[in-house]
Each structure stands twice: as C-alpha cells, then as structure tokens.
Design a protein around this motif. Structure first.
Motif, PDB file in Angstrom:
ATOM      1  N   ASP A  27       1.737 -15.363  -4.016  1.00  0.00           N
ATOM      2  CA  ASP A  27       1.438 -14.922  -2.742  1.00  0.00           C
ATOM      3  C   ASP A  27       2.225 -13.653  -2.120  1.00  0.00           C
ATOM      4  OD1 ASP A  27       4.254 -15.542  -3.077  1.00  0.00           O
ATOM      5  OD2 ASP A  27       4.120 -17.479  -1.777  1.00  0.00           O
ATOM      6  N   ASP A  28       2.571 -12.698  -3.275  1.00  0.00           N
ATOM      7  CA  ASP A  28       3.064 -11.513  -3.109  1.00  0.00           C
ATOM      8  C   ASP A  28       2.297 -10.463  -4.039  1.00  0.00           C
ATOM      9  OD1 ASP A  28       4.105 -12.518  -5.619  1.00  0.00           O
ATOM     10  OD2 ASP A  28       6.155 -12.113  -5.157  1.00  0.00           O
ATOM     11  N   PHE A  58      -2.287  -4.684 -11.781  1.00  0.00           N
ATOM     12  CA  PHE A  58      -1.712  -4.715 -10.227  1.00  0.00           C
ATOM     13  C   PHE A  58      -2.498  -6.017  -9.866  1.00  0.00           C
ATOM     14  CE2 PHE A  58      -2.685  -4.023  -5.962  1.00  0.00           C
ATOM     15  CZ  PHE A  58      -1.511  -4.047  -5.418  1.00  0.00           C
ATOM     16  N   THR A  59      -1.836  -7.104  -9.404  1.00  0.00           N
ATOM     17  CA  THR A  59      -2.346  -8.065  -8.863  1.00  0.00           C
ATOM     18  C   THR A  59      -2.050  -8.500  -7.695  1.00  0.00           C
ATOM     19  OG1 THR A  59      -2.074  -9.505 -10.989  1.00  0.00           O
ATOM     20  CG2 THR A  59      -2.486 -10.712  -9.146  1.00  0.00           C
ATOM     21  N   ARG A  60      -3.099  -8.833  -6.799  1.00  0.00           N
ATOM     22  CA  ARG A  60      -3.011  -8.973  -5.276  1.00  0.00           C
ATOM     23  C   ARG A  60      -2.628 -10.268  -4.985  1.00  0.00           C
ATOM     24  NH1 ARG A  60      -6.801  -5.817  -7.248  1.00  0.00           N
ATOM     25  NH2 ARG A  60      -7.674  -3.970  -5.995  1.00  0.00           N
ATOM     26  N   PRO A  61      -2.200 -10.573  -3.699  1.00  0.00           N
ATOM     27  CA  PRO A  61      -1.765 -11.716  -2.989  1.00  0.00           C
ATOM     28  C   PRO A  61      -3.034 -12.859  -3.151  1.00  0.00           C
ATOM     29  CG  PRO A  61      -0.576 -10.155  -1.904  1.00  0.00           C
ATOM     30  CD  PRO A  61      -1.748  -9.450  -2.724  1.00  0.00           C
ATOM     31  N   PHE A  79       7.596  -6.805 -15.686  1.00  0.00           N
ATOM     32  CA  PHE A  79       6.815  -7.320 -14.317  1.00  0.00           C
ATOM     33  C   PHE A  79       7.787  -7.144 -13.301  1.00  0.00           C
ATOM     34  CE2 PHE A  79       8.888 -10.981 -15.763  1.00  0.00           C
ATOM     35  CZ  PHE A  79       9.525 -11.550 -14.510  1.00  0.00           C
ATOM     36  N   VAL A  80       7.117  -6.977 -11.852  1.00  0.00           N
ATOM     37  CA  VAL A  80       7.934  -6.889 -10.734  1.00  0.00           C
ATOM     38  C   VAL A  80       6.956  -7.677  -9.770  1.00  0.00           C
ATOM     39  CG1 VAL A  80       7.214  -4.555 -10.266  1.00  0.00           C
ATOM     40  CG2 VAL A  80       9.207  -5.740  -9.036  1.00  0.00           C
ATOM     41  N   HIS A  81       7.547  -8.797  -8.830  1.00  0.00           N
ATOM     42  CA  HIS A  81       6.815  -9.251  -7.879  1.00  0.00           C
ATOM     43  C   HIS A  81       7.732  -8.807  -6.499  1.00  0.00           C
ATOM     44  CE1 HIS A  81       4.811 -12.919  -9.471  1.00  0.00           C
ATOM     45  NE2 HIS A  81       5.207 -12.295 -10.648  1.00  0.00           N
ATOM     46  N   PHE A  82       7.008  -8.344  -5.553  1.00  0.00           N
ATOM     47  CA  PHE A  82       7.201  -7.648  -4.536  1.00  0.00           C
ATOM     48  C   PHE A  82       6.261  -7.872  -3.206  1.00  0.00           C
ATOM     49  CE2 PHE A  82       4.574  -4.859  -6.656  1.00  0.00           C
ATOM     50  CZ  PHE A  82       4.001  -4.224  -5.380  1.00  0.00           C
ATOM     51  N   GLU A  83       7.155  -7.735  -2.000  1.00  0.00           N
ATOM     52  CA  GLU A  83       6.226  -7.386  -0.661  1.00  0.00           C
ATOM     53  C   GLU A  83       6.427  -6.056  -0.338  1.00  0.00           C
ATOM     54  OE1 GLU A  83       3.532  -7.984   1.616  1.00  0.00           O
ATOM     55  OE2 GLU A  83       4.123 -10.171   0.634  1.00  0.00           O
ATOM     56  N   PHE A  84       5.150  -5.574   0.430  1.00  0.00           N
ATOM     57  CA  PHE A  84       5.281  -4.042   0.778  1.00  0.00           C
ATOM     58  C   PHE A  84       4.617  -4.007   1.954  1.00  0.00           C
ATOM     59  CE2 PHE A  84       4.598   0.486  -0.570  1.00  0.00           C
ATOM     60  CZ  PHE A  84       5.746   0.861   0.692  1.00  0.00           C
ATOM     61  N   ARG A  88       0.261  -4.334   2.561  1.00  0.00           N
ATOM     62  CA  ARG A  88      -0.401  -5.231   3.483  1.00  0.00           C
ATOM     63  C   ARG A  88      -1.297  -4.811   4.445  1.00  0.00           C
ATOM     64  NH1 ARG A  88      -0.596 -10.812   2.094  1.00  0.00           N
ATOM     65  NH2 ARG A  88       1.668 -11.299   1.021  1.00  0.00           N
ATOM     66  N   GLU A  89      -0.838  -3.510   4.736  1.00  0.00           N
ATOM     67  CA  GLU A  89      -1.712  -2.901   6.093  1.00  0.00           C
ATOM     68  C   GLU A  89      -3.075  -2.223   5.400  1.00  0.00           C
ATOM     69  OE1 GLU A  89       0.754  -0.164   7.806  1.00  0.00           O
ATOM     70  OE2 GLU A  89       2.267  -1.577   8.641  1.00  0.00           O
ATOM     71  N   ALA A  90      -2.685  -1.900   4.050  1.00  0.00           N
ATOM     72  CA  ALA A  90      -3.929  -1.224   3.531  1.00  0.00           C
ATOM     73  C   ALA A  90      -5.061  -2.333   3.337  1.00  0.00           C
ATOM     74  CB  ALA A  90      -3.639  -0.505   2.133  1.00  0.00           C
ATOM     75  N   PHE A  91      -4.594  -3.190   3.096  1.00  0.00           N
ATOM     76  CA  PHE A  91      -5.592  -4.555   2.659  1.00  0.00           C
ATOM     77  C   PHE A  91      -6.427  -5.036   3.716  1.00  0.00           C
ATOM     78  CE2 PHE A  91      -3.319  -4.999  -1.309  1.00  0.00           C
ATOM     79  CZ  PHE A  91      -4.336  -5.257  -2.208  1.00  0.00           C
TER      80      PHE A  91
END
Length: 297
Positions: A27-28, A58-61, A79-84, A88-91
């Motif tokens: 989910d991130d 690169f994996t999308r939510p 690896f790094v899991h993150f929210e940005f 989100r706006e770009a998607f």
C-alpha cells in the motif's frame, strides 16, 4: 516548504538461492536496489524483467508483483518502503508507463544511489539526532537520481567485458570440481597471460583469489543450509583436501567451518544467505522500521 518522502521501512537483505516472493501487493511505494546482476526476475502485469545488471526496481501501491530470485546464487538487495505526496499526485490521471516511473532501471557504475541508500541504513542503525529527517532527505536524493537516469547507453551500467563475464560464469558452473586458471582463461577466449592481466584490471584481484573466494562463499551457504559434513562440503566446492579447505576457511574467515556453522545454527538463518562486505557501516540482513504507516509525523 519542501515535502519530503516518509520512510516506512528499509533494509539490506540477502536471500538464499531459489527463493520466491509473491504474488503480493503493497500500500506504499517501494524502491529496491540490486547491487549485482543475477538471474533473478521481477514480474508484473507489464511483463517480466530480468535483473541481470545492477539496477533499481520500482513498485507502485496496489500493483501485484512477484520476485523469483536467482536459483543458484544468493541475491542481495537494498529496499525502502515509503510514501511521497508528489508521487501520489503524479499518479492521478498519469500514464503509469511514463518514463519517470520505470519498473526496472539499470544503474550506472558511478551512480550515487548505492552510497545514499547505504548511508540511510547506517543512519537508521545508529539513530543520531534527527535521523528520520536525514534519512528522508537522502531518499529524496535517491529518487532524484533515479528519475534522472537516461535511457541511452551512456547512463547504462558499466558492465564487465564479455570475456570476463564468461569466465566468471564458468567459475560458478565449475565450483564443484578442480579447475585451472588456464581452463578459466580458455573459457574467456583470451590467452592465459592476457586474461590474468585484464582480470586484475577489472576485478582488482587475481583470478586465483577470486576462484578461492567463490568456493568459500559457496561453502558458507552449504554450511548454513545443507545437512552435510565438513568433508562433504569441502568436496562439494572443489577442494580435494579437507584439511586444506579447513585451513583456508579459518585463514580468511577468522573461525573454523564448524564454528561458522554453529554461529548460524538458528533456523532463521536457513532463510538467509551470508554475504560478506568489508567495512560495512550497519549489520546486513537487518530490517529497520522507520515510520508506521499510520504515523503522520
């Protein structure tokens, strides 16, 4: 004010040969860096990607994905899991296949991405004052570097010459038996003298030392994962003399093969692969939780 990405978790992991992850969704966002090319494969709906060179996945939510790791060698990945918010706006209404969000990107040899990721992990391990913000700033740098990668050859990974790669593959395939440097050189297509000179130039060590190290790393893997005697493992990795194997193992690892096996006797270690890195700034095979998904700080 610049909005930084919020890191949820990160780590530096080596998985044993033949491991499979998935199918799963997250989910991130996740960025995964593979420091070496392997026979691992990343699979999504847009197709499989062979992770045969150093690079970033690169994996999308919410996107189903799956990893099939190299069947014969351990696979290390950071690896790094993150929210940005910017991502989100770009998607929103964006073409998911657009260049800025490539699923698999080859990383050039001079890229800053590896060193920044390792610095993030060092900070997470040491936890100095303001470490979460520092890690987020570094992640911002990683994302900028990743998105700036061009598709042309000048920014692709600086790969080894094909003869060296053939020789390295030959070494891996023949670890179970005695082979000579002349045989390895022949597999490259170069003369013995030219092969040895070029190997040292590109790899930084003589081929004899590289072959010994590969044998010992395979032995480490077997000591952890296989129910075999030390003598059997010595033969499995190409040593005809168990005592010579034991001497070389202790000389290079600082402990006997039996002591090494005892150190990794916990069943947990049977799911991991041992990877040595000189002067590592943080423990390998470590998972760091940075920010819970529900924490908005």
């Amino acid at each position: 004010m610049l909005t930084l990405p919020a890191i949820h978790a990160m780590g530096d992991i080596a998985v044993k040969p033949g491991s499979v992850l998935g199918s799963r969704t997250i989910d991130d966002f996740e960025l995964v860096y593979f420091p070496a090319g392997t026979r691992s494969v990343y699979e999504i709906d847009r197709g499989p990607f062979a992770l045969d060179r150093p690079g970033v996945v690169f994996t999308r939510p919410g996107e189903p994905h799956r990893y099939r790791f190299d069947p014969s060698l351990p696979t290390r990945h950071l690896f790094v899991h993150f929210e940005f918010a910017a991502f989100r706006e770009a998607f929103c209404g964006a073409d998911p296949n657009r260049k800025n969000f490539r699923d698999w990107s080859v990383i050039a040899g001079g890229s800053l991405i590896p060193s920044m990721l390792k610095q993030m992990l060092k900070i997470a391990h040491m936890k100095p004052a303001g470490w979460q913000r520092r890690a987020s700033v570094l992640l911002m740098g990683v994302l900028e570097e990743w998105q700036a990668i061009e598709e042309d050859e000048s920014m692709s990974a600086a790969s080894l010459p094909a003869p060296i790669m053939r020789a390295m593959d030959y070494m891996e395939q023949q670890l179970h038996r005695q082979i000579t440097i002349e045989e390895i050189a022949a597999s490259s297509g170069w003369t013995h003298e030219h092969f040895t000179r070029m190997f040292v130039r590109w790899m930084g060590i003589p081929p004899q030392k590289a072959l010994l190290e590969r044998r010992l790393r395979r032995a480490e893997q077997l000591l952890i994962q296989a129910e075999r005697t030390i003598k059997q493992i010595a033969y499995d990795v190409g040593f005809t003399d168990e005592h010579y194997f034991s001497r070389m193992f202790k000389r290079t690892r600082g402990m006997t093969a039996l002591e090494f096996r005892d150190r990794f006797a916990d069943p947990l270690f049977r799911h991991l692969a041992v990877i040595e890195e000189e002067e590592a700034a943080y423990p390998l095979n470590r998972h760091f939780v940075v920010l819970d998904h529900g924490d908005s700080r």
